[in-house]
Design a protein around this motif. Structure first.
Motif, PDB file in Angstrom:
ATOM      1  N   GLY A   1     -12.863  -0.823   0.987  1.00 11.25           N
ATOM      2  CA  GLY A   1     -12.992  -0.948  -0.460  1.00 11.25           C
ATOM      3  C   GLY A   1     -13.705  -2.229  -0.830  1.00 11.25           C
ATOM      4  N   ASN A   2     -14.051  -2.342  -2.087  1.00 12.51           N
ATOM      5  CA  ASN A   2     -14.686  -3.550  -2.601  1.00 12.51           C
ATOM      6  C   ASN A   2     -13.756  -4.346  -3.513  1.00 12.51           C
ATOM      7  OD1 ASN A   2     -17.223  -3.355  -1.332  1.00 12.51           O
ATOM      8  ND2 ASN A   2     -17.874  -1.800  -2.796  1.00 12.51           N
ATOM      9  N   ARG A   3     -12.566  -3.818  -3.754  1.00  7.97           N
ATOM     10  CA  ARG A   3     -11.567  -4.529  -4.558  1.00  7.97           C
ATOM     11  C   ARG A   3     -10.189  -4.253  -3.979  1.00  7.97           C
ATOM     12  NH1 ARG A   3     -14.932  -2.176  -8.134  1.00  7.97           N
ATOM     13  NH2 ARG A   3     -13.506  -0.436  -8.438  1.00  7.97           N
ATOM     14  N   VAL A   4      -9.363  -5.294  -3.895  1.00  3.19           N
ATOM     15  CA  VAL A   4      -7.969  -5.146  -3.470  1.00  3.19           C
ATOM     16  C   VAL A   4      -7.129  -5.050  -4.737  1.00  3.19           C
ATOM     17  CG1 VAL A   4      -6.081  -6.105  -2.114  1.00  3.19           C
ATOM     18  CG2 VAL A   4      -8.442  -6.546  -1.426  1.00  3.19           C
ATOM     19  N   THR A   5      -6.446  -3.917  -4.920  1.00  2.00           N
ATOM     20  CA  THR A   5      -5.804  -3.634  -6.207  1.00  2.00           C
ATOM     21  C   THR A   5      -4.281  -3.703  -6.154  1.00  2.00           C
ATOM     22  OG1 THR A   5      -5.839  -1.258  -5.712  1.00  2.00           O
ATOM     23  CG2 THR A   5      -7.731  -2.167  -6.904  1.00  2.00           C
ATOM     24  N   SER A   6      -3.695  -4.286  -5.107  1.00  3.35           N
ATOM     25  CA  SER A   6      -2.230  -4.360  -5.026  1.00  3.35           C
ATOM     26  C   SER A   6      -1.789  -5.803  -4.804  1.00  3.35           C
ATOM     27  CB  SER A   6      -1.716  -3.467  -3.886  1.00  3.35           C
ATOM     28  OG  SER A   6      -2.147  -3.964  -2.643  1.00  3.35           O
ATOM     29  N   LEU A   7      -0.487  -6.005  -4.773  1.00  7.16           N
ATOM     30  CA  LEU A   7       0.086  -7.342  -4.640  1.00  7.16           C
ATOM     31  C   LEU A   7       0.136  -7.780  -3.185  1.00  7.16           C
ATOM     32  CD1 LEU A   7       3.073  -7.050  -7.151  1.00  7.16           C
ATOM     33  CD2 LEU A   7       0.828  -8.106  -7.544  1.00  7.16           C
ATOM     34  N   ARG A   8      -0.002  -9.074  -3.002  1.00  7.37           N
ATOM     35  CA  ARG A   8       0.113  -9.644  -1.659  1.00  7.37           C
ATOM     36  C   ARG A   8       1.584  -9.906  -1.336  1.00  7.37           C
ATOM     37  NH1 ARG A   8      -3.350 -14.734   0.902  1.00  7.37           N
ATOM     38  NH2 ARG A   8      -2.312 -14.714   2.953  1.00  7.37           N
ATOM     39  N   VAL A   9       1.952  -9.684  -0.067  1.00  9.48           N
ATOM     40  CA  VAL A   9       3.323  -9.930   0.394  1.00  9.48           C
ATOM     41  C   VAL A   9       3.264 -10.882   1.585  1.00  9.48           C
ATOM     42  CG1 VAL A   9       4.157  -7.703  -0.416  1.00  9.48           C
ATOM     43  CG2 VAL A   9       3.241  -7.892   1.900  1.00  9.48           C
ATOM     44  N   ARG A  10       4.439 -11.196   2.138  1.00  7.06           N
ATOM     45  CA  ARG A  10       4.497 -12.125   3.271  1.00  7.06           C
ATOM     46  C   ARG A  10       3.749 -11.538   4.476  1.00  7.06           C
ATOM     47  NH1 ARG A  10       8.996 -12.537   5.573  1.00  7.06           N
ATOM     48  NH2 ARG A  10       9.948 -10.665   4.658  1.00  7.06           N
ATOM     49  N   ASP A  11       3.037 -12.384   5.193  1.00  4.77           N
ATOM     50  CA  ASP A  11       2.276 -11.936   6.359  1.00  4.77           C
ATOM     51  C   ASP A  11       3.174 -11.315   7.427  1.00  4.77           C
ATOM     52  OD1 ASP A  11      -0.048 -12.750   5.185  1.00  4.77           O
ATOM     53  OD2 ASP A  11      -0.230 -14.625   6.306  1.00  4.77           O
ATOM     54  N   GLU A  12       4.451 -11.733   7.471  1.00  6.36           N
ATOM     55  CA  GLU A  12       5.371 -11.204   8.478  1.00  6.36           C
ATOM     56  C   GLU A  12       5.643  -9.710   8.299  1.00  6.36           C
ATOM     57  OE1 GLU A  12       5.880 -13.878   6.680  1.00  6.36           O
ATOM     58  OE2 GLU A  12       5.686 -15.487   8.191  1.00  6.36           O
ATOM     59  N   GLU A  13       5.377  -9.179   7.100  1.00 11.72           N
ATOM     60  CA  GLU A  13       5.636  -7.766   6.858  1.00 11.72           C
ATOM     61  C   GLU A  13       4.554  -6.863   7.466  1.00 11.72           C
ATOM     62  OE1 GLU A  13       6.774  -6.731   2.874  1.00 11.72           O
ATOM     63  OE2 GLU A  13       7.547  -8.758   2.468  1.00 11.72           O
TER      64      GLU A  13
ATOM     65  N   ASP B   1       0.851  -1.187   0.000  1.00 15.39           N
ATOM     66  CA  ASP B   1       0.000   0.000   0.000  1.00 15.39           C
ATOM     67  C   ASP B   1       0.883   1.232   0.000  1.00 15.39           C
ATOM     68  OD1 ASP B   1      -2.733   1.090   0.183  1.00 15.39           O
ATOM     69  OD2 ASP B   1      -2.015   1.946   2.058  1.00 15.39           O
ATOM     70  N   SER B   2       0.453   2.275  -0.698  1.00 19.16           N
ATOM     71  CA  SER B   2       1.168   3.546  -0.707  1.00 19.16           C
ATOM     72  C   SER B   2       0.169   4.661  -0.935  1.00 19.16           C
ATOM     73  CB  SER B   2       2.241   3.577  -1.810  1.00 19.16           C
ATOM     74  OG  SER B   2       1.636   3.585  -3.097  1.00 19.16           O
ATOM     75  N   SER B   3       0.597   5.895  -0.686  1.00 19.48           N
ATOM     76  CA  SER B   3      -0.305   7.033  -0.851  1.00 19.48           C
ATOM     77  C   SER B   3      -0.689   7.241  -2.314  1.00 19.48           C
ATOM     78  CB  SER B   3       0.355   8.300  -0.297  1.00 19.48           C
ATOM     79  OG  SER B   3       1.579   8.560  -0.979  1.00 19.48           O
ATOM     80  N   LYS B   4       0.160   6.795  -3.244  1.00 11.29           N
ATOM     81  CA  LYS B   4      -0.136   6.965  -4.668  1.00 11.29           C
ATOM     82  C   LYS B   4      -0.947   5.800  -5.232  1.00 11.29           C
ATOM     83  CE  LYS B   4       3.944   9.807  -5.621  1.00 11.29           C
ATOM     84  NZ  LYS B   4       5.187   9.957  -6.429  1.00 11.29           N
ATOM     85  N   GLU B   5      -0.716   4.595  -4.722  1.00 13.23           N
ATOM     86  CA  GLU B   5      -1.416   3.407  -5.203  1.00 13.23           C
ATOM     87  C   GLU B   5      -2.032   2.689  -4.015  1.00 13.23           C
ATOM     88  OE1 GLU B   5      -1.991   2.478  -8.249  1.00 13.23           O
ATOM     89  OE2 GLU B   5      -0.833   4.098  -9.165  1.00 13.23           O
ATOM     90  N   ARG B   6      -3.260   3.065  -3.669  1.00 13.82           N
ATOM     91  CA  ARG B   6      -3.933   2.471  -2.538  1.00 13.82           C
ATOM     92  C   ARG B   6      -4.435   1.071  -2.881  1.00 13.82           C
ATOM     93  NH1 ARG B   6      -2.224   4.520   2.021  1.00 13.82           N
ATOM     94  NH2 ARG B   6      -2.480   6.777   2.162  1.00 13.82           N
ATOM     95  N   ALA B   7      -4.241   0.154  -1.928  1.00  7.58           N
ATOM     96  CA  ALA B   7      -4.765  -1.197  -2.116  1.00  7.58           C
ATOM     97  C   ALA B   7      -6.279  -1.211  -2.035  1.00  7.58           C
ATOM     98  CB  ALA B   7      -4.164  -2.136  -1.067  1.00  7.58           C
ATOM     99  N   LEU B   8      -6.837  -0.401  -1.144  1.00  4.90           N
ATOM    100  CA  LEU B   8      -8.283  -0.246  -1.016  1.00  4.90           C
ATOM    101  C   LEU B   8      -8.601   1.227  -1.242  1.00  4.90           C
ATOM    102  CD1 LEU B   8      -8.949  -2.475   2.130  1.00  4.90           C
ATOM    103  CD2 LEU B   8      -9.416  -3.051  -0.251  1.00  4.90           C
ATOM    104  N   ARG B   9      -9.463   1.521  -2.196  1.00  5.20           N
ATOM    105  CA  ARG B   9      -9.659   2.898  -2.636  1.00  5.20           C
ATOM    106  C   ARG B   9     -11.017   3.470  -2.234  1.00  5.20           C
ATOM    107  NH1 ARG B   9      -6.915   2.559  -8.727  1.00  5.20           N
ATOM    108  NH2 ARG B   9      -4.903   1.752  -8.017  1.00  5.20           N
ATOM    109  N   GLY B  10     -11.608   2.914  -1.211  1.00  3.96           N
ATOM    110  CA  GLY B  10     -12.862   3.462  -0.726  1.00  3.96           C
ATOM    111  C   GLY B  10     -12.610   4.518   0.335  1.00  3.96           C
TER     112      GLY B  10
END
Length: 589
Positions: free
Chosen positions: A205-217, A159-168
């Motif tokens: 949000g209703n859609r997750v728009t980014s990549l999944r990473v390790r849960d430890e992060e 997630d980042s301020s420019k590319e939000r994973a959830l955009r609601g």
């Protein structure tokens, strides 16, 4: 013999050190006692002086009250810097009998607000606010909604301020955020996913728009729930909100905006057509929420989703008769009657076009105040300015409650130049001259006094009880604060270098035009889409739910006589300063 000759000097040295130690101790005690006597004498002198001109200071159970505005040694006959007005104020408010504070001898001094010591005391009072203990007591006494839902954990995502994973929508709680709280917020707003970041930020949000990473992060605990993942730095812990069958969802704030004429071009108006085989109001609203649109637009047989735009601003509603069909599934009316008009609903989905905020990229060379009397809506206007400009507002004080709810400028040094304007309730000459310009926010004193009394008794979102309104605290509060409302405006009109007067009531009635004037005053550039976005999200997190008034009129005739006299004085001062007078609703005219 040698030992005896050596012992004598050592013995004498030891005796000398003992005497010196006792002597120094005696001097220290005498110094402390003398200082205490002087302080007591000085305190008794100040108390004697105050007792001659003021009644006992008011107090409230939850918060210390401000001292009365007593100005010793000030020349009579001047109020807030406007010569000759004190006599008019006292004449109009003479009927008020609480302590006879506005008599001919003390009225001018009491309204001046110049004494530095008193100003520091008032500042210390106002921003002591509620302690964490007090806030927890209020929260415990406030009935909470029972939350039974518990969604499933999906994973950790970038997630980042420019590319939000959830955009609601987005909300904050820097003190007690939990995964359940975030899921509940997102579910009520019509979203399927809830994500948490930095332990305190909630995204929906209703859609997750980014990549999944390790849960430890996702290694940051929730602020209000230890050992529960709440994202990390640039990482979002995402939950799938518990599923509810379509048609069974209940939302807290689906609002009917009115009946509007069909725009000439639905594409340019940013309306997206949604095919609904069995169209109902409920199905159209849910379809638009699933697509993350804040507006659901219904025609006779069509459902559109979209945003408010310059081509579809929702500023000119049509006669409701044009959209009189109450149930879309019933037999349609003639197409000539309905095809050109739509019913528009505001869904719980937040308009995401204006949710991102940041500090100014470069330090501002101009310091702009957002000044108001307490209870005049300063927090609401800050929320609107942040939505409209995208920049944080600052504060002359630090309010932990506001910071916890997303006003990040609260922790920034008020003279840093990183915020677009600075909240203040100060009104002394020295404090005013620290600013290059000011947005002077004025609200009806009757409303301001009630709002501030509610805040003092029950926090930012609570209401005072009938017992509070009936207590002796209320008349003392009015007698102390009503003149402060007047002196605050008078001071800024006299000492402010560049003043933009904004009336709370006019901002409510014509939000976009008033916001445009504020943005222009701040030398900020915004699009009309962002202004309309701010209008759609204008309530924010600090609007009291409903309108809960006491069961009786809390203002006595004497109180009204005092307040009405102050209103007339401020109205005249505004006109003499080449500003528009107070709105007509302040007084029967």
């Amino acid at each position: 013999m040698k030992r005896e000759s050596m012992a004598k000097p050592l013995y004498r040295l030891q005796r000398f050190l003992r005497k010196t130690q006792l002597f120094l101790l005696f001097l220290g005690v005498a110094y402390v006692m003398a200082g205490s006597v002087l302080l007591l004498q000085r305190a008794s002198l100040v108390v004697t002086q105050r007792a001659a001109t003021s009644p006992p200071l008011p107090s409230l159970p939850s918060l210390p009250s401000p001292p009365l505005v007593l100005e010793l040694g000030m020349p009579p006959g001047r109020v807030g810097g406007y010569g000759g007005r004190s006599s008019r104020i006292m004449a109009r408010g003479r009927g008020f009998q609480s302590g006879n504070m506005l008599d001919d001898k003390t009225g001018a001094r009491w309204l001046m607000s110049r004494n530095l010591e008193i100003r520091h005391l008032r500042r210390r009072w106002f921003h002591s606010l509620m302690t964490e203990k007090d806030m927890s007591q209020v929260e415990r006494s406030t009935p909470r909604r029972k939350v039974s839902r518990k969604g499933s954990y999906i994973g950790c995502f970038l997630d980042s301020s420019k590319e939000r994973a959830l955009r609601g929508s987005v909300s904050y709680d820097f003190r007690k955020m939990t995964s359940t709280m975030c899921q509940d917020t997102c579910s009520e707003s019509g979203y399927q996913f809830a994500g948490l970041e930095y332990g305190s930020e909630c995204y929906c949000g209703n859609r997750v728009t980014s990549l999944r990473v390790r849960d430890e992060e996702c290694n940051v605990d929730c602020k209000g729930e230890k050992r529960s993942p709440c994202g990390g730095v640039g990482r979002l812990s995402v939950f799938k909100v518990e599923d509810v069958l379509p048609g069974q969802r209940r939302y807290r704030n689906v609002l009917y905006r009115g009946c509007f004429r069909e725009p000439e071009n639905s594409t340019s108006a940013a309306l997206v057509h949604v095919v609904q085989p069995n169209l109902t109001t409920q199905s159209c609203v849910e379809a638009c929420m699933n697509k993350e649109f804040p507006l659901a637009v219904l025609g006779s047989t069509d459902c559109f989703c979209g945003y408010a735009t310059p081509d579809f601003s929702l500023h000119q509603p049509a006669d409701e008769k044009r959209c009189s069909q109450t149930n879309i599934t019933e037999t349609p009316l003639p197409s000539s009657t309905l095809q050109s008009f739509y019913r528009v609903y505001q869904t719980p989905v937040q308009d995401s076009r204006c949710t991102e905020r940041k500090f100014l990229p470069e330090k501002s060379s101009s310091l702009v105040a957002l000044s108001s009397f307490p209870g005049a809506g300063n927090t609401w206007v800050r929320h609107l300015i942040e939505l409209t400009t995208g920049y944080y507002t600052g504060s002359y004080y630090f309010d932990g409650t506001l910071f916890n709810r997303g006003f990040k400028g609260e922790k920034d040094y008020w003279k840093s130049g990183r915020t677009i304007c600075v909240k203040t309730h100060e009104s002394g000459k020295r404090e005013i001259e620290m600013y290059d310009s000011v947005i002077l926010l004025i609200r009806n004193p009757y409303r301001s006094l009630m709002a501030e009394f509610n805040r003092k008794c029950a926090g930012h979102l609570g209401y005072a009880s009938d017992q509070h309104w009936k207590s002796k605290e209320w008349p003392e509060f009015v007698s102390s604060y009503a003149p402060w409302w007047a002196s605050h405006v008078l001071d800024w009109l006299r000492f402010g270098r560049n003043v933009l007067v904004v009336h709370f009531e006019e901002l409510q009635m014509a939000l976009v035009p008033r916001l445009q004037s504020i943005v222009s005053f701040l030398n900020a550039t915004v699009t009309e889409d962002r202004l309309l976005c701010a209008e759609s999200n204008q309530d924010g997190h600090f609007k009291r739910s409903g309108v809960r008034r006491p069961a009786f009129d809390p203002f006595t005739p004497d109180m009204r006589g005092l307040i009405d006299g102050l209103i007339r004085t401020v109205d005249q001062a505004l006109r003499e300063s080449n500003h528009a007078g107070l709105p007509l609703g302040y007084l029967p005219r």
